[in-house]
Design an enzyme around this catalytic site. Structure first.
Site, short mmCIF file in Angstrom:
data_model
loop_
_atom_site.label_atom_id
_atom_site.label_comp_id
_atom_site.label_asym_id
_atom_site.label_seq_id
_atom_site.Cartn_x
_atom_site.Cartn_y
_atom_site.Cartn_z
N HIS A 145 43.51 29.25 49.12
CA HIS A 145 44.07 27.92 49.36
C HIS A 145 43.08 26.81 49.01
O HIS A 145 43.48 25.69 48.77
CB HIS A 145 44.46 27.76 50.84
CG HIS A 145 45.89 28.11 51.15
ND1 HIS A 145 46.96 27.68 50.39
CD2 HIS A 145 46.43 28.83 52.18
CE1 HIS A 145 48.09 28.13 50.92
NE2 HIS A 145 47.81 28.83 52.01
N GLU A 175 52.07 27.51 49.03
CA GLU A 175 52.25 28.81 49.69
C GLU A 175 52.70 29.91 48.73
O GLU A 175 52.14 31.00 48.71
CB GLU A 175 53.19 28.69 50.89
CG GLU A 175 52.64 27.83 52.03
CD GLU A 175 51.27 28.28 52.54
OE1 GLU A 175 50.82 29.39 52.20
OE2 GLU A 175 50.62 27.50 53.27
N ALA A 231 46.87 32.49 60.09
CA ALA A 231 45.58 31.85 59.86
C ALA A 231 45.82 30.51 59.18
O ALA A 231 46.94 30.21 58.75
CB ALA A 231 44.69 32.72 58.97
N MET A 232 44.75 29.71 59.08
CA MET A 232 44.90 28.36 58.55
C MET A 232 43.73 27.98 57.67
O MET A 232 42.57 28.15 58.04
CB MET A 232 45.05 27.38 59.74
CG MET A 232 45.21 25.94 59.34
SD MET A 232 46.73 25.71 58.36
CE MET A 232 46.22 24.36 57.31
N GLU A 233 44.07 27.40 56.52
CA GLU A 233 43.10 27.16 55.45
C GLU A 233 42.32 25.86 55.55
O GLU A 233 41.88 25.33 54.52
CB GLU A 233 43.85 27.17 54.11
CG GLU A 233 44.81 25.98 53.87
CD GLU A 233 46.26 26.24 54.21
OE1 GLU A 233 46.54 27.10 55.06
OE2 GLU A 233 47.14 25.54 53.65
N ASN A 234 42.10 25.31 56.74
CA ASN A 234 41.34 24.06 56.89
C ASN A 234 40.11 24.05 55.98
O ASN A 234 39.39 25.04 55.89
CB ASN A 234 40.86 23.91 58.33
CG ASN A 234 41.92 24.28 59.33
OD1 ASN A 234 42.98 23.69 59.35
ND2 ASN A 234 41.67 25.32 60.11
N HIS A 270 43.93 35.04 51.14
CA HIS A 270 44.97 34.00 51.09
C HIS A 270 44.40 32.65 51.51
O HIS A 270 44.54 31.66 50.79
CB HIS A 270 46.13 34.41 51.99
CG HIS A 270 47.24 33.42 52.05
ND1 HIS A 270 48.37 33.52 51.26
CD2 HIS A 270 47.41 32.29 52.77
CE1 HIS A 270 49.16 32.49 51.49
NE2 HIS A 270 48.61 31.73 52.43
N GLU A 271 43.74 32.63 52.64
CA GLU A 271 43.22 31.34 53.14
C GLU A 271 42.11 30.83 52.22
O GLU A 271 42.03 29.64 51.93
CB GLU A 271 42.71 31.47 54.57
CG GLU A 271 43.71 32.05 55.58
CD GLU A 271 45.07 31.40 55.54
OE1 GLU A 271 45.18 30.21 55.18
OE2 GLU A 271 46.07 32.09 55.87
N GLU A 302 48.26 21.75 60.63
CA GLU A 302 49.42 21.90 59.77
C GLU A 302 50.63 22.25 60.64
O GLU A 302 50.49 23.08 61.52
CB GLU A 302 49.22 23.01 58.74
CG GLU A 302 50.38 23.05 57.73
CD GLU A 302 50.18 24.09 56.62
OE1 GLU A 302 49.23 24.87 56.67
OE2 GLU A 302 51.01 24.09 55.71
N1 PHE Z 1 49.12 27.35 55.95
C1 PHE Z 1 48.94 28.60 56.66
C2 PHE Z 1 48.88 29.69 55.61
O1 PHE Z 1 49.85 30.06 55.02
C3 PHE Z 1 50.03 28.94 57.59
C4 PHE Z 1 50.17 28.02 58.75
C5 PHE Z 1 51.17 27.09 58.77
C6 PHE Z 1 49.31 28.12 59.82
C7 PHE Z 1 51.34 26.24 59.84
C8 PHE Z 1 49.49 27.30 60.89
C9 PHE Z 1 50.49 26.36 60.92
O2 PHE Z 1 47.87 30.13 55.23
ZN ZN Z 2 49.21 29.93 53.03
#
Ligand code: PHE
Ligand code: ZN
Length: 880
Positions: free
Chosen positions: A308, A327, A269-272, A304-305, A127
């Site tokens: 998502h 978000e 962090a990232m919600e993959n 949060h993640e 992202e």
């Molecule tokens: N989407 C992530 C979050 O809010 C934030 C994020 C954005 C992480 C861009 C990495 C790069 O949970």
């Molecule tokens: Zn987020």
């Protein structure tokens, strides 16, 4: 293309992709310097797109190895490739497949976007547009595909191989040195949710059965040796999964859910999908290496993640202008979770503090933008407090305006109707229009209009008639590109407070809704309440029901009455803060501290009563009360021609006077709140630590000799990081040898704990003394620091840029320092550099001398050759 010439991308130019990609098969051979990526894409024309259009795949710093169409190598005349794109000018007019091979160098990837290595672990961040750094693709969120990923690596180097979805095969390759794993994710997803991880990692796991009966294996992966610190994250995960089932009716949808902590990460962090990748700061916790605040953030960010998965992944965004769709909504959801897990009022207070310090300041400066921006040059610069925090406030208002029931049904409808799609704000709002029967056209202006509205409230009591008339008026200051502002829909939750509590709200005004909410949707409105036998004190914007600034015509005495008598905890806290803020704003503007002394006595008297009475029932709330508005809050309130030194002096004087007047009860708290028994991060004991440590901070300013002894004792006896850090923070307020000695001891104790040393770096970067800049420069050379690690940079450099008096030194050296680091860092990691440059977002509110110096520093950045799009965009907008 020079970064300044980057094209503006506009919402109104959106059109569906001409091509779709149904499936993606990736075969990735992990290697530190030469990772080979083979991609098989199944493409077809989009019925919603233009027929016969060329196929233009996105790339970023890519080199094409080979390309085949329907398994036949493509003749060079039939395509063109550059690092940024792969174009087939006349692709077949039907479904076809493309095989594309690229080669990457993860070890050299310092941008931490795409595939990179963090402490020897392969990981990805896609992202917003990092997938195009892995292979050529239609890298836009409305192109959703089913992914199958085969990973291969040397087993000793990467015994763990993870990707999105479920594991479908794994095994060793002939010879036994290499192994592979195949992952399949059945849920179509946009490329930004793609992730892989490979490396030596330990993990802990736990089986989970969803409310719907699906068996899921949950796991948290961490660096070897750190598994003992993963328990809190896993525990938080289980709790938030149950909560989402109960409160939003959302169940998890894969057989595994993996969380991986890495030490080099640009964001939180990232919600993959099924494979959340975290900055290790938001995973690792044990009592001696994480503070109460860390435990709270870990719980919130894990949630949060995870949340998502429905708000972001199952339903994603049509385009990046809709970023707040996922978000803002997900922040709202995680805030609600934390409120239910802990104290709702305390959570609200701390969220509002953050909103005001980060979002209100953004809204008041050159980087102001709507919750849904209309144009951008670099999307990575729009992961902002406005999109996240104000975006969450908009959802909160929607809930207040539509009511709990219609809101809940609207969410259900959204999940049902939009599941599996890439949606827009309009589609989201339509669900609530249907369930509430309300016209939300006017409400939707919150998404389009930037700037923080001000609500001015004034009231009049007519004793003879027993009535109280309240006038509310709103206005929003201009922001860049939006000179004229229209009224927005502001829900003002209110109460009328009498001598013995809340008075009844009788009014025939249609603006008064159930639950004591007045809807201010015009420039102004008058409201009369009847049947009042005593003069009421209005308690407005209860629970902070809208993200606005409130100007009240109440006197300090009345506010202090609300502080003791309001039934709304948020407004009790707010009333006290408002009295303190007013005094500090006056003194900060005039530089006259004498008037402050009298206010300090009033405030201290109110606090003394509070501490002797209700405070002990809720120490976490009491800690929030004791924490005065920060000097930066006061600077923002003053808003123009700010002299940071004068603001700081006023802040110091008030804190010191209050600390001195309350020396006795504050010292008593040190003994009274001393904890026995083992550390627990639970809200109860954490609240007690917060109050005790807040009190220590005030004592440090008022009685440095006594407080120094207390702080050193606290440090020596502490069995947890919270108390050690509180001792360190208190000591940083007391210059001298004892402080330097403690700083040294702390560093020795935690020499092998980079995350703890980050706090140590930051505590020093925040010291409000002239020597701090030199101290920070010296620390940059210490082994605790590295410009290559985002957490280190944010702690030391980011910490310094948040130091009101030292970043804003009158000689401009603070600005020059940050500007220099930004330009240097930009060459390696533009995202972190551009966030750092955000420190200048309030430069226009400074007094003329500093304003000129800040402008020169910004110009110096803007004039640097070879800037990234990230940094040049922020620099240009800051200067515009
Ligand atoms: N989407 C992530 C979050 O809010 C934030 C994020 C954005 C992480 C861009 C990495 C790069 O949970
Ligand atoms: Zn987020």
């Amino acid at each position: 293309m020079r970064a300044e010439d980057a094209p503006m991308i506009r919402l109104e130019d959106y059109r569906p992709s001409d091509w779709l990609i149904d499936t993606v098969d990736l075969d990735i051979l992990l290697d530190a310097n030469r990772t080979r990526v083979r991609s098989l894409l199944k493409l077809r024309p989009n019925p919603q797109g233009r027929q016969g259009a060329p196929l233009v795949l996105d790339g970023d710093e890519l080199a094409l190895g080979s390309i085949a169409l329907d398994d036949v190598p493509l003749a060079p005349t039939l395509y063109t490739s550059t690092p940024q794109s792969l174009t087939l000018p006349s692709p077949p007019d039907r479904a076809f497949s493309l095989r594309i091979e690229t080669e990457l160098n993860p070890a050299a990837n310092t941008k931490l976007m795409g595939l990179y290595r963090s402490s020897g672990v392969y990981c990805t961040q896609c992202e917003a547009d990092g997938f195009r750094r892995i292979t050529y693709f239609l890298d836009r969120p409305d192109v959703m595909s089913v992914y199958t990923v085969r990973l291969e690596a040397v087993k000793a180097e990467a015994p763990v191989l993870l990707a999105n979805g479920n594991l479908v095969a794994s095994g060793e390759l002939p010879g036994g040195e290499r192994h592979f794993a195949v992952w399949h994710d059945p849920h179509p997803k946009p490329a930004y949710l793609f992730a892989i991880v490979g490396g030596r990692l330990d993990h802990i796991r736990q089986p989970y059965v969803t409310a719907e009966g699906r068996k899921v294996e949950l796991a948290v992966y961490v660096e070897p040796g750190k598994a003992g610190r993963a328990g809190w994250a896993l525990d938080s995960l289980v709790r938030c999964m149950r909560w989402d089932e109960r409160v939003f009716g959302r169940n998890y949808d894969l057989d595994v859910f993996n969380v991986v902590a890495v030490s080099d990460f640009n964001m939180g962090a990232m919600e993959n999908k099924g494979l959340n990748i975290f900055n290790d700061k938001y995973v690792l916790a044990d009592p001696l290496t994480a503070s109460d605040g860390d435990y709270i953030s870990i719980e919130a960010i894990i949630a949060h993640e995870y949340f998502h998965n429905w708000t972001g992944n199952r339903i994603t965004c049509r385009d990046w202008f809709q970023l707040c769709l996922k978000e803002g909504l997900t922040v709202f959801r995680d805030q609600e979770f934390s409120s239910d897990e802990r104290s709702r009022p305390v959570k609200r207070i701390s969220d509002v503090r953050t909103l005001r310090s980060t979002q209100f300041s953004e809204d008041a400066g050159p980087l102001a933008h709507p919750v849904r921006p209309r144009a951008y040059k670099e999307i990575n610069n729009f992961y902002t407090p406005t999109v996240y925090e104000k975006g969450a406030e908009v959802i909160r208002m929607l809930k207040v305006l539509t009511g709990d029931d219609a809101f809940a049904r609207g969410m259900d409808l959204y999940f049902e109707r939009c599941d599996g799609t890439a949606a827009t704000i309009e589609e989201f709002l339509d669900c609530f229009i249907e369930t509430s029967g309300q016209d939300l056209t006017h409400f939707a202006r919150w998404y389009e209009q930037a700037g923080t509205p001000t609500v001015v409230a004034s009231g009049h009591y007519d004793a003879a008639a027993g009535s109280y008339t309240l006038e509310l008026a709103q206005s929003t200051p201009p922001t860049p590109g939006q000179e004229e502002k229209a009224p927005v829909v502001i829900p003002v939750a209110l109460g009328l407070v009498g001598k013995t509590g809340d008075l009844p709200l009788n009014s025939i005004s249609p603006a008064l809704k159930a639950g004591g909410v007045v809807v201010l949707d015009q420039p102004s409105l008058n409201l009369t309440f009847t049947g009042l036998s005593e003069a009421p004190t209005p308690s407005l914007l209860r629970g902070f029901s809208a993200p606005v600034r409130l100007e009240l015509d109440l006197g300090d005495a009345e506010l202090l009455r609300l502080f003791t008598a309001d039934s709304d905890s948020f407004n009790r806290w707010q009333a006290f803060q408002t009295v303190a803020t007013r005094a500090l704003v006056r003194a900060g503007k005039s530089g006259n501290l004498s008037e402050l002394a009298e206010k300090a006595r009033e405030l201290a008297a109110a606090l003394a009563d509070f501490l002797a009475g209700p405070a002990m029932a809720d120490p976490a709330f009491a800690a929030q009360v004791l924490r005065l508005p920060s000097a930066a809050d006061i600077a923002r309130e003053i808003g123009k021609d700010v002299d940071p030194d004068a603001v700081f002096a006023a802040h110091r004087a008030l804190s010191r006077a209050i600390g001195a007047a309350l020396a006795e009860p504050l010292s008593a708290l040190q003994v009274q709140l001393r904890q026995h028994g083992p550390y627990s991060p639970a809200a109860g004991p954490a609240g007690q630590r917060a109050l005790r440590n807040e009190a220590l901070g005030l004592l440090a300013l008022a009685l440095p000799v006594e407080a120094s002894a207390l702080a050193q004792a606290r440090y020596a006896e502490a069995d947890n990081l919270t108390d050690r850090l509180a001792a360190l923070a208190a000591m940083t307020l007391i210059p001298g040898e004892a402080r330097e000695a403690l700083i040294g001891r702390f560093a020795e104790l935690y020499a092998d704990e980079p995350l703890v040393l980050d706090k140590w770096l930051m505590a020093q970067a925040l010291i409000p003394e002239a020597g701090t800049l030199d101290r920070v420069k010296a620390l940059m050379a210490s082994p605790a620091f590295s410009l290559g690690n985002p957490n280190r940079v944010r702690a030391l450099i980011g910490g310094f840029s948040a130091n009101l008096t030292q970043f804003n030194r009158a000689d401009g050296a603070g600005y020059g320092f940050i500007a220099g680091i930004v330009t240097e860092l930009d060459r390696a990691n533009p995202q972190v550099a551009s966030r750092l440059l955000g420190a200048f977002k309030t430069w226009r509110m400074l007094e003329p001398g500093r304003r000129d110096l800040a402008r020169s520093a910004l110009r110096m950045v803007a004039a640097t050759p070879g800037l990234s799009r990230d940094v040049s965009d922020i620099a240009a907008r800051s200067l515009a």
